[in-house]
Write an enzyme that holds these catalytic residues in place. Sequence first.
Site, short mmCIF file in Angstrom:
data_model
loop_
_atom_site.label_atom_id
_atom_site.label_comp_id
_atom_site.label_asym_id
_atom_site.label_seq_id
_atom_site.Cartn_x
_atom_site.Cartn_y
_atom_site.Cartn_z
N ASN A 9 0.86 -1.18 0.00
CA ASN A 9 0.00 0.00 0.00
C ASN A 9 0.90 1.24 0.00
O ASN A 9 1.50 1.56 1.02
CB ASN A 9 -0.89 -0.06 1.25
CG ASN A 9 -1.75 1.17 1.42
OD1 ASN A 9 -1.81 2.02 0.54
ND2 ASN A 9 -2.41 1.28 2.57
N TRP A 10 0.97 1.88 -1.15
CA TRP A 10 1.89 3.02 -1.27
C TRP A 10 1.35 4.28 -0.58
O TRP A 10 2.06 5.28 -0.47
CB TRP A 10 2.18 3.32 -2.74
CG TRP A 10 3.01 2.26 -3.42
CD1 TRP A 10 3.51 1.11 -2.86
CD2 TRP A 10 3.44 2.25 -4.79
NE1 TRP A 10 4.22 0.39 -3.80
CE2 TRP A 10 4.19 1.06 -4.99
CE3 TRP A 10 3.27 3.11 -5.88
CZ2 TRP A 10 4.77 0.73 -6.22
CZ3 TRP A 10 3.84 2.79 -7.10
CH2 TRP A 10 4.59 1.61 -7.27
N LYS A 11 0.09 4.26 -0.19
CA LYS A 11 -0.56 5.42 0.46
C LYS A 11 -0.34 6.70 -0.36
O LYS A 11 -0.22 6.62 -1.59
CB LYS A 11 -0.06 5.56 1.91
CG LYS A 11 -0.26 4.26 2.70
CD LYS A 11 -0.10 4.41 4.18
CE LYS A 11 -0.26 3.05 4.84
NZ LYS A 11 -0.18 3.12 6.30
N HIS A 97 -9.56 0.89 5.17
CA HIS A 97 -8.27 1.08 5.85
C HIS A 97 -8.49 2.00 7.05
O HIS A 97 -9.29 2.94 6.98
CB HIS A 97 -7.25 1.69 4.87
CG HIS A 97 -5.87 1.68 5.42
ND1 HIS A 97 -5.45 2.61 6.36
CD2 HIS A 97 -4.83 0.84 5.22
CE1 HIS A 97 -4.20 2.34 6.69
NE2 HIS A 97 -3.80 1.27 6.02
N GLU A 99 -6.90 4.40 8.18
CA GLU A 99 -6.71 5.82 7.91
C GLU A 99 -7.96 6.43 7.27
O GLU A 99 -8.28 7.59 7.50
CB GLU A 99 -5.46 6.02 7.03
CG GLU A 99 -4.19 5.76 7.83
CD GLU A 99 -3.01 5.25 7.02
OE1 GLU A 99 -3.03 5.33 5.78
OE2 GLU A 99 -2.05 4.74 7.64
N GLU A 169 -5.39 -5.26 10.54
CA GLU A 169 -4.36 -4.23 10.74
C GLU A 169 -4.61 -3.53 12.06
O GLU A 169 -5.42 -2.59 12.12
CB GLU A 169 -4.42 -3.21 9.60
CG GLU A 169 -4.15 -3.81 8.23
CD GLU A 169 -3.56 -2.77 7.29
OE1 GLU A 169 -2.47 -3.02 6.77
OE2 GLU A 169 -4.16 -1.71 7.12
N GLY A 175 2.39 2.03 10.85
CA GLY A 175 3.33 3.13 10.72
C GLY A 175 4.02 3.51 12.03
O GLY A 175 4.67 4.55 12.10
N SER A 215 3.36 -2.31 10.37
CA SER A 215 4.81 -2.37 10.58
C SER A 215 5.41 -3.74 10.23
O SER A 215 6.36 -4.18 10.89
CB SER A 215 5.17 -1.96 12.00
OG SER A 215 4.79 -0.62 12.22
N GLY A 236 2.79 -1.30 4.30
CA GLY A 236 2.79 0.14 4.02
C GLY A 236 4.20 0.63 3.79
O GLY A 236 4.76 0.49 2.70
N GLY A 237 4.81 1.18 4.82
CA GLY A 237 6.13 1.80 4.72
C GLY A 237 7.16 0.97 3.96
O GLY A 237 7.86 1.48 3.08
P1 PGA Z 1 2.76 0.10 7.72
O1 PGA Z 1 1.28 0.27 7.08
O2 PGA Z 1 3.32 -1.16 7.12
O3 PGA Z 1 3.50 1.33 7.29
O4 PGA Z 1 2.58 -0.01 9.19
C1 PGA Z 1 0.44 -0.82 6.87
C2 PGA Z 1 -0.86 -0.34 6.27
O5 PGA Z 1 -1.35 0.71 6.68
O6 PGA Z 1 -1.41 -0.99 5.37
#
Ligand code: PGA
Length: 253
Positions: A9-11, A97, A99, A169, A175, A215, A236-237
Site C-alpha cells: 500500500n503506497w498510500k 483502511h 486511515e 491491521e 506506521g 509495521s 505500508g512503509g
Molecule cells: P505500515 O502500514 O506497514 O507502514 O505499518 C500498513 C498499512 O497501513 O497498510
Amino acid sequence: MRKKIVAGNWKMNMTYAEALSLASELKDLFKKQPVTISTVIAPPFPFLCEIAACFEGMEGVSVAAQNCHHEAQGAYTGEVSAAMIRSTGAQQVIIGHSERRQYFTETGEQLLKKVQQALANELTPIFCIGETREQREAGRHFETIAQQLNEAVFHLDAATFSKIVLAYEPVWAIGTGLTAKPEQAQEIHAFIRQSIGTKYDAALADSTTILYGGSCNTSNAHQLFACPDVDGGLIGGASLKAIDFAAIRKALN
Ligand code: PGA
C-alpha cells in the site's frame, strides 16, 4: 488451499516519476523470484493506469486502488468510482483502511456499499479491520473486530463473501514500528476465521485469505507469515523500498 498474498500500500507517497521508477525496480526484482507469489501493488489513483500497464502480463502481479467511492457515479467532485478503477486495469481495491475510517470518518454502512460497488465492478475488495491501542488496552479488541465484521462484510451472503480478502491491521501497529507479536496476530486471525465459520460455515472460513498489516518488515515478515492463520501481508512503509518489499514477498513463499 487458500490464496496467500503480499500487498504493498503506497498510500499518499511519491510523484509520478518516482512511482514509475519504483514499479520498474520491483518488476526487475520480481523476475528473479518464483512466480507463484500473488502480489498486489496499490499506488495512488493518478498512477493506476501506468502501474497496471507496467505489470501487465506478469503472472501473479496485479494492481489495486486504495479506496473507492460508495456510489456508482454522479456529482461527487473529486471522488473515484469502482468502475473507473476497474477500467484502469486494476483488479483489487483496499476498503476500510483505518486511515480512511479515522481521517475520513467512513462508517460500516458506507464500507459495505463500497464493497458492493467493488464486487459489482469485478474488483476484489481487500477489507481492513483492526482495533486501536485504546481498544486493545481496554481488552476490547475481539469485540471491535467482531463489530467491524458485523456492520459491513457479514451482511454479504456466503457466495459474495467468498470473493473478498480480509486484512487485520491493528491501528496501534500501523506506521508506528510496533508490530503485533506473531502470537497476537495469530490469535486475532484465528478469531476472525472462527467468526466466519460461525457466521457462514467452516469451508468458507478455511478458504478466506486473511492478511496481516502493521509495521510488517523484512525482519518480522517470516515469523508473521509462519502463523497458521496469517495468509500474507498488507505492507505500508516497507513497500516503498523495492528491495524490502521484494524480500517480504519472498518471505511468503
Ligand atoms: P505500515 O502500514 O506497514 O507502514 O505499518 C500498513 C498499512 O497501513 O497498510
